[in-house]
Motif scaffolding. Structure first.
Motif, mmCIF file in Angstrom:
data_model
loop_
_atom_site.group_PDB
_atom_site.id
_atom_site.type_symbol
_atom_site.label_atom_id
_atom_site.label_comp_id
_atom_site.label_asym_id
_atom_site.label_seq_id
_atom_site.Cartn_x
_atom_site.Cartn_y
_atom_site.Cartn_z
ATOM 1 N N ASP A 123 0.484 -1.330 0.173
ATOM 2 C CA ASP A 123 0.359 0.107 0.282
ATOM 3 C C ASP A 123 0.895 1.424 0.171
ATOM 4 O O ASP A 123 0.827 1.559 1.179
ATOM 5 C CB ASP A 123 -0.873 0.070 1.281
ATOM 6 N N GLY A 145 0.383 3.906 -2.278
ATOM 7 C CA GLY A 145 -0.215 4.634 -2.895
ATOM 8 C C GLY A 145 -0.501 4.190 -4.748
ATOM 9 O O GLY A 145 -1.131 5.214 -5.257
ATOM 10 N N TRP A 171 -2.157 2.199 -5.574
ATOM 11 C CA TRP A 171 -3.887 1.361 -6.190
ATOM 12 C C TRP A 171 -4.425 2.562 -5.565
ATOM 13 O O TRP A 171 -5.686 2.012 -5.316
ATOM 14 C CB TRP A 171 -3.728 0.056 -4.838
ATOM 15 N N ASP A 172 -3.936 3.877 -5.635
ATOM 16 C CA ASP A 172 -4.973 4.268 -4.932
ATOM 17 C C ASP A 172 -5.936 4.516 -6.474
ATOM 18 O O ASP A 172 -7.353 5.151 -6.413
ATOM 19 C CB ASP A 172 -4.756 6.162 -4.005
ATOM 20 N N ARG A 173 -5.408 4.420 -7.646
ATOM 21 C CA ARG A 173 -6.348 5.044 -8.793
ATOM 22 C C ARG A 173 -7.339 4.153 -9.020
ATOM 23 O O ARG A 173 -8.081 4.117 -9.199
ATOM 24 C CB ARG A 173 -4.986 4.395 -9.948
ATOM 25 N N LYS A 175 -10.071 -0.058 -4.274
ATOM 26 C CA LYS A 175 -8.863 -0.012 -3.783
ATOM 27 C C LYS A 175 -9.006 -0.848 -1.875
ATOM 28 O O LYS A 175 -8.889 -2.061 -2.307
ATOM 29 C CB LYS A 175 -8.067 1.298 -3.198
#
Length: 244
Positions: free
Chosen positions: A184, A186, A188-190, A195
């Motif tokens: 984690d 950042g 996978w923030d997309r 998420k």
């Protein structure tokens, strides 16, 4: 972060971080700076690297670097001088279905993960101090390939073999890789609202029953740099994700 022998070993050391503008590179820089290391921060985006430098408690220098360009790497070597450790988090993914792959993008992906590290070793090995090391970033995709991630799997796998070959050729300078799983960081923030569901599913499958944190990667890099009997090794920091 607790003080460990690995952190203590950075006191007074000179550390080059390639990809210092990335989230992982920034957290590694913070940990190393807090431990008393002098940092050379390199990356393709000076603004991101400068933001990392502004977060640090100790001395640092910012250097622009295009890891896909040998001349840029040679210039980095001239700027750096002697140093103790180099870490590269660099990656330029070329994901997508096989039929849609762009050759130029594939070349950039290999440059970041394979030929770039090779050229870093070529140009900087003569400047590494006693007990120094190179640490590169591979990834779980090499051991758990999935559709549309063929280039990622291949470049990460090639880097694992490059680490072994370099460890033999440039000994006693040590060469290792850290291979993250799902972290984690950042990235996978997309996924937006999806998420947390994605990360929860990963945690349920992983033998460690959790996803990774950036500090897991930082601690792994600190270990590869500080342990003088570790070389030619890929340290898997994936919660066992490559096994399931």
């Amino acid at each position: 972060m607790s003080v460990t022998p690995a952190v203590q070993a950075l006191q007074g050391r000179r550390l080059v971080i390639v990809g210092a503008g990335s989230h992982t590179g920034r957290e590694l820089a913070r940990a190393a700076s807090a431990a008393g290391a002098e940092l050379i921060l390199a990356g393709p985006d000076p603004k991101k690297v400068e933001r990392t430098a502004q977060d640090l408690s100790g001395p640092s220098e910012v250097v622009s670097l295009d890891i896909t360009d040998e001349d840029s790497i040679a210039m980095l070597a001239k700027r750096v001088g002697s140093f103790d450790h180099l870490v590269s988090t660099a990656a330029i993914p070329a994901n997508g279905p096989l039929a849609e792959l762009d050759l130029a993008a594939v070349h950039r992906a290999f440059a970041a993960k394979v030929t770039g590290p090779l050229m870093l070793a070529k140009h900087l090995v003569g400047q590494v101090r006693e007990n120094g090391s190179f640490t590169f970033f591979s990834g779980v995709a090499a051991w758990r390939p999935t559709p549309a991630r063929t280039v990622m799997a291949t470049t990460n796998g090639a880097l694992a073999f490059l680490v072994e070959a370099l460890a033999v050729e440039i000994a006693p300078v040590r060469v290792n890789a850290v291979s993250p799983g799902i972290v984690d960081s950042g990235a996978w923030d997309r996924l937006g609202d999806g998420k947390q569901e994605f990360l929860r599913g990963v945690a349920e499958r992983n033998p460690a029953r959790r996803v990774g944190a950036v500090d897991d990667l930082v601690q792994a890099v600190l270990f590869t740099m500080s342990n003088p009997f570790v070389t030619g090794t890929v340290l898997h920091v994936d919660g066992g994700g490559r096994l399931v």
